[in-house]
Scaffold this motif. Structure first.
Motif, PDB file in Angstrom:
ATOM      1  N   ALA A 167      11.028  10.058 -10.485  1.00 19.30           N
ATOM      2  CA  ALA A 167      10.872  10.925  -9.323  1.00 19.30           C
ATOM      3  C   ALA A 167      12.232  11.238  -8.715  1.00 19.30           C
ATOM      4  CB  ALA A 167       9.990  10.244  -8.277  1.00 19.30           C
ATOM      5  N   GLU A 168      12.327  12.389  -8.071  1.00 17.34           N
ATOM      6  CA  GLU A 168      13.530  12.735  -7.329  1.00 17.34           C
ATOM      7  C   GLU A 168      13.557  11.881  -6.068  1.00 17.34           C
ATOM      8  OE1 GLU A 168      16.042  14.812  -8.156  1.00 17.34           O
ATOM      9  OE2 GLU A 168      15.049  15.038 -10.086  1.00 17.34           O
ATOM     10  N   ALA A 204       0.905   9.460  -5.931  1.00 16.53           N
ATOM     11  CA  ALA A 204       1.267  10.859  -5.713  1.00 16.53           C
ATOM     12  C   ALA A 204       2.232  11.337  -6.797  1.00 16.53           C
ATOM     13  CB  ALA A 204       1.892  11.038  -4.325  1.00 16.53           C
ATOM     14  N   PHE A 205       3.214  10.503  -7.141  1.00 15.61           N
ATOM     15  CA  PHE A 205       4.167  10.838  -8.195  1.00 15.61           C
ATOM     16  C   PHE A 205       3.451  11.038  -9.536  1.00 15.61           C
ATOM     17  CE2 PHE A 205       6.624   8.997 -11.736  1.00 15.61           C
ATOM     18  CZ  PHE A 205       7.569   9.993 -11.875  1.00 15.61           C
ATOM     19  N   ALA A 206       2.554  10.116  -9.870  1.00 14.98           N
ATOM     20  CA  ALA A 206       1.833  10.210 -11.138  1.00 14.98           C
ATOM     21  C   ALA A 206       1.015  11.501 -11.203  1.00 14.98           C
ATOM     22  CB  ALA A 206       0.930   8.991 -11.318  1.00 14.98           C
ATOM     23  N   ARG A 208      -1.734   6.310 -12.426  1.00 21.50           N
ATOM     24  CA  ARG A 208      -0.999   5.052 -12.360  1.00 21.50           C
ATOM     25  C   ARG A 208      -1.014   4.330 -13.715  1.00 21.50           C
ATOM     26  NH1 ARG A 208      -3.208   1.040  -7.920  1.00 21.50           N
ATOM     27  NH2 ARG A 208      -3.110   2.969  -6.743  1.00 21.50           N
ATOM     28  N   SER A 209      -2.152   4.314 -14.363  1.00 22.83           N
ATOM     29  CA  SER A 209      -2.265   3.605 -15.641  1.00 22.83           C
ATOM     30  C   SER A 209      -1.425   4.239 -16.742  1.00 22.83           C
ATOM     31  CB  SER A 209      -3.728   3.541 -16.088  1.00 22.83           C
ATOM     32  OG  SER A 209      -4.477   2.729 -15.221  1.00 22.83           O
ATOM     33  N   ASP A 254       0.810  -1.218   0.000  1.00 16.37           N
ATOM     34  CA  ASP A 254       0.000   0.000   0.000  1.00 16.37           C
ATOM     35  C   ASP A 254       0.845   1.270   0.000  1.00 16.37           C
ATOM     36  OD1 ASP A 254      -2.273  -1.559  -0.006  1.00 16.37           O
ATOM     37  OD2 ASP A 254      -2.630  -1.376   2.152  1.00 16.37           O
ATOM     38  N   GLU A 255       1.969   1.254   0.723  1.00 19.83           N
ATOM     39  CA  GLU A 255       2.829   2.434   0.784  1.00 19.83           C
ATOM     40  C   GLU A 255       3.412   2.763  -0.594  1.00 19.83           C
ATOM     41  OE1 GLU A 255       6.838   4.114   3.024  1.00 19.83           O
ATOM     42  OE2 GLU A 255       5.998   2.190   3.645  1.00 19.83           O
ATOM     43  N   LEU A 256       3.893   1.742  -1.300  1.00 23.07           N
ATOM     44  CA  LEU A 256       4.438   1.960  -2.638  1.00 23.07           C
ATOM     45  C   LEU A 256       3.351   2.457  -3.588  1.00 23.07           C
ATOM     46  CD1 LEU A 256       6.666   1.829  -4.748  1.00 23.07           C
ATOM     47  CD2 LEU A 256       6.184  -0.620  -4.998  1.00 23.07           C
TER      48      LEU A 256
END
Length: 68
Positions: free
Chosen positions: A57-58, A25-27, A34-35, A17-19
């Motif tokens: 991502a940084e 959030a990154f997407a 995500r897709s 779930d964390e990943l």
């Protein structure tokens, strides 16, 4: 059918779930989801013409710390 999806759903297992939350959030930061990011990566992996790797991502947290 009112609830039928336009595209067949693909399921990925073994993602905690964390990943998933970090990836979502990154997407969103990239203006996607995500897709869209996953599809871009898959297209790059199989060598479809004109595709590029998704932006990365940084690093944050421990990943951002240089090795001592």
């Amino acid at each position: 059918m009112a609830n039928a999806h336009k595209h067949k759903q693909r399921v990925l297992r073994g993602i905690d779930d964390e990943l998933a939350a970090e990836f979502d959030a990154f997407a969103r930061q990239l203006g996607g989801d995500r897709s869209s990011i996953t599809r871009q990566l898959w297209e790059w992996c199989v060598g479809r013409p004109g595709t590029e790797l998704p932006q990365r991502a940084e690093p944050t947290g421990e990943a951002a710390q240089p090795d001592a």
